[in-house]
Design a protein around this motif. Sequence first.
Motif, PDB file in Angstrom:
ATOM      1  N   GLY A  66       0.796  -1.045  -0.153  1.00  0.00           N
ATOM      2  CA  GLY A  66       0.018   0.051   0.057  1.00  0.00           C
ATOM      3  C   GLY A  66       0.836   1.284  -0.130  1.00  0.00           C
ATOM      4  O   GLY A  66       1.872   1.071  -0.210  1.00  0.00           O
ATOM      5  N   VAL A  67      -0.018   2.355   0.179  1.00  0.00           N
ATOM      6  CA  VAL A  67       0.704   3.695   0.399  1.00  0.00           C
ATOM      7  C   VAL A  67       0.140   4.614   1.496  1.00  0.00           C
ATOM      8  O   VAL A  67      -1.071   4.297   1.607  1.00  0.00           O
ATOM      9  CB  VAL A  67       0.723   4.257  -1.329  1.00  0.00           C
ATOM     10  N   VAL A  68       1.365   5.079   1.975  1.00  0.00           N
ATOM     11  CA  VAL A  68       0.857   6.147   2.847  1.00  0.00           C
ATOM     12  C   VAL A  68       1.356   7.543   2.722  1.00  0.00           C
ATOM     13  O   VAL A  68       2.529   7.771   2.099  1.00  0.00           O
ATOM     14  CB  VAL A  68       1.532   5.875   4.214  1.00  0.00           C
ATOM     15  N   TYR A  69       0.242   8.523   2.633  1.00  0.00           N
ATOM     16  CA  TYR A  69       0.717  10.045   2.323  1.00  0.00           C
ATOM     17  C   TYR A  69       1.156  10.552   3.841  1.00  0.00           C
ATOM     18  O   TYR A  69       0.065  10.660   4.512  1.00  0.00           O
ATOM     19  CB  TYR A  69      -0.477  10.666   1.771  1.00  0.00           C
ATOM     20  N   THR A  70       2.129  11.155   4.016  1.00  0.00           N
ATOM     21  CA  THR A  70       2.526  11.881   5.419  1.00  0.00           C
ATOM     22  C   THR A  70       2.513  13.139   4.852  1.00  0.00           C
ATOM     23  O   THR A  70       3.386  13.683   3.829  1.00  0.00           O
ATOM     24  CB  THR A  70       3.749  11.585   5.904  1.00  0.00           C
ATOM     25  N   VAL A  71       1.922  14.181   5.788  1.00  0.00           N
ATOM     26  CA  VAL A  71       1.968  15.553   5.232  1.00  0.00           C
ATOM     27  C   VAL A  71       3.394  16.255   5.777  1.00  0.00           C
ATOM     28  O   VAL A  71       3.912  15.653   6.652  1.00  0.00           O
ATOM     29  CB  VAL A  71       0.903  16.343   5.854  1.00  0.00           C
ATOM     30  N   ASP A  72       3.591  17.423   5.052  1.00  0.00           N
ATOM     31  CA  ASP A  72       4.725  18.031   5.434  1.00  0.00           C
ATOM     32  C   ASP A  72       4.190  19.531   5.089  1.00  0.00           C
ATOM     33  O   ASP A  72       3.378  19.709   4.608  1.00  0.00           O
ATOM     34  CB  ASP A  72       6.061  17.673   4.576  1.00  0.00           C
ATOM     35  N   ILE A  73       5.036  20.430   5.560  1.00  0.00           N
ATOM     36  CA  ILE A  73       4.913  21.811   5.148  1.00  0.00           C
ATOM     37  C   ILE A  73       5.995  22.379   4.762  1.00  0.00           C
ATOM     38  O   ILE A  73       7.244  22.160   5.257  1.00  0.00           O
ATOM     39  CB  ILE A  73       4.252  22.618   6.338  1.00  0.00           C
ATOM     40  N   ALA A  74       5.926  23.009   3.335  1.00  0.00           N
ATOM     41  CA  ALA A  74       7.027  23.784   2.960  1.00  0.00           C
ATOM     42  C   ALA A  74       7.815  24.798   3.867  1.00  0.00           C
ATOM     43  O   ALA A  74       7.149  25.793   4.437  1.00  0.00           O
ATOM     44  CB  ALA A  74       6.867  24.531   1.631  1.00  0.00           C
ATOM     45  N   PRO A  75       9.061  24.708   3.982  1.00  0.00           N
ATOM     46  CA  PRO A  75       9.904  25.910   4.875  1.00  0.00           C
ATOM     47  C   PRO A  75       9.144  27.202   4.661  1.00  0.00           C
ATOM     48  O   PRO A  75       9.093  28.174   5.609  1.00  0.00           O
ATOM     49  CB  PRO A  75      11.215  25.662   4.611  1.00  0.00           C
ATOM     50  N   GLN A  76       9.075  27.535   3.283  1.00  0.00           N
ATOM     51  CA  GLN A  76       8.718  28.841   2.744  1.00  0.00           C
ATOM     52  C   GLN A  76       7.346  29.126   3.544  1.00  0.00           C
ATOM     53  O   GLN A  76       7.198  30.664   3.853  1.00  0.00           O
ATOM     54  CB  GLN A  76       8.795  29.011   1.272  1.00  0.00           C
TER      55      GLN A  76
END
Lengths: 275, 275
Positions: A66-76
Motif C-alpha cells: 500500500g501507500v501512506v501519504y505523510t504531510v509536510d509543510i514547505a519551509p517557505q
Amino acid sequence: MRRSERIVRMTRLLMNHPGAPLSLTEMALAFDAAKSSLSEDLAIIREVMEQDGEGTLHTQTGAGGGVVYTVDIAPQRATEFATEVRERLGQADRILPGGYLYMTDLLDEPEVLRTVGRMIASAFTALVPDVVLTVETKGIGLAVMAAQYLNCPFVVARRDHKWTEGTSVSTNYVSGSDRRVQTMSLARRSLPEGARVLLVDDFMKAGGTLKGMTALCAEFRATVVGRAVFMATSEPEEKLVSEYVSLFTLAKVDEVHHAVEIKTGNYFSSGGRFA
Amino acid sequence: MRRSERIVRMTRLLMNHPGAPLSLTEMALAFDAAKSSLSEDLAIIREVMEQDGEGTLHTQTGAGGGVVYTVDIAPQRATEFATEVRERLGQADRILPGGYLYMTDLLDEPEVLRTVGRMIASAFTALVPDVVLTVETKGIGLAVMAAQYLNCPFVVARRDHKWTEGTSVSTNYVSGSDRRVQTMSLARRSLPEGARVLLVDDFMKAGGTLKGMTALCAEFRATVVGRAVFMATSEPEEKLVSEYVSLFTLAKVDEVHHAVEIKTGNYFSSGGRFA
C-alpha cells in the motif's frame, strides 16, 4: 477511466486520509486499473508533493502492499506563516490583564488551524504518536487538526470531572504561573495502555499544565513522545517540563507601554523535525 | 509542468481550501499555464467530484474570476457511515448512568470527524454560515471539522468565564434534562455583529443548550442559520428549539435490560440539505 481522472481521485484519496495506509489492491479494484498504472500515478503524485514540500508517499511492498501519504509543510510556507502571526499577534490591543495575549480569534481560523496542524504533524510524524492529548479548551482546535494529519484520535482531558464519561482518572497539578492547585481528568476508556501520546496545547507559561498532562499519561502507562505548544512565554526561563516544542515565543508583554514582542520558537530553530 | 502534475497541484489546492474562492489569475501564475488550460483541468476535477458525490466546483466569472470547491458527501458513504455508527454505538457497554451513551471515543476518531464534518458542511453550505459556534467541550471536534469544510472560523462558548478572553457576554440557560440553571459565555471579540451562525453540538436531550446558544447569538445580534447535532434523544419529544438537524436519534437506553436503540436522524430523512 482517463488517467487525468484517476489522478484526481488518487490525489483526493490520499489527501482525505493523511497518515493512513491505503491498499494498492483496493485502489486497483476501485479505479479498475492495473497496479503498474497506479504505481506510475503515485510516482507523479509523490514527485509533486516532495517538490512542493507538501509531504511524501511511503510505499509499503508485499502482499498487503500500500501507500501512506505523510504531510509536510514547505519551509517557505512556515516562514510566511510566522511573519503573519508575529504581525497579527504583535498588536498592542491584544494585551490582556496578567500578561496574557488575546489570540483565540487567530486559532479559530480554518487556514491557521490547517497550517499549525501541518507544522505539528510533520514535526512529530516520525515518532508515530497514536493519540494526541490536550486539555480543554483553547488547544482543542490545534489538537484536532494535528490528529487529522497524523491520522490518530485526539483526546481531551477535562478540568472538571464529568460523569457522562464513565470512570475517569484525575490528577492534581500546580499551575506554574499562579501557583493554584488544579485538577484534570481523563476518562479511563479514552487512552489505551501503552499509547504513544503527543501533548498539544495553545499556550505555556511555566509548563504546569503540560507537566500535569505528563503525570496523567503516566497513570495510564502511556508514553509521552512529544509536547507541542503554539506559544510559550520566555519567562520563566526554567519550565516545569524539560522538553517541548514551541512555534512561537512571547518575549515581552508590556501592559504599561502597550508593547508586545513575539519571536519564533524552537520549532523554527530546529528545522521543524523532532525524532 | 506536465498536465498530470498540474492536476495533482490543482486538486490539492482545492482540497486544502474547501469553501474558499481561489483566483484563476493567481493559479495561472503559480502553475505557469494559460487560463484556458486551467479551465480544462477544472472541468475534469469538477466532473470527477460530482460523479463521486464528493462536492462541486463553482466558477466565478469576471475580472476577479475564480473557483470555489464546496464539499459534499456521497449518499452511499453517508449510509455506510450510519450503519457503522449504529452498530458501534448500539453496544450495551456504552450505557452510562442517567441515560447517557459513551460516544467520545467515536467522536475523537479522525475519519469519523471528517465524515461528520462533511455531512454538516454539505447540509448547510447553501446557507453560507460565516461562523460555527459550539459550547465546550465534546462538540468542539465536530465544530472544528464542519468549519474547516465551510472555510469559516469556529467559536467556542465557555461554561465558565475565563478572564484571559477579555470582555465577554454571559447568558443563563436551563438545562432541559436536569433543570439546572447554567451559564455560558462568549468573548465579545469572538463573534462579529450580524454574523450568520451555524450551531453545532454533539448531543441534545431537551435542547436547553442549543436554546442558550441561540440566546447568546441574539445578544451579539447574530443570526442563527442552522443547528446541527450529532445525536438527539427521542425523549422528550418536544424540544426547546424548534428547528434542528440530527444525524442520529437515541431512541432507547434501557439501563435495566442493557439495550440501546439508535435510529438515523432527520438529516437522513431530509436528504441532507437544509436551505
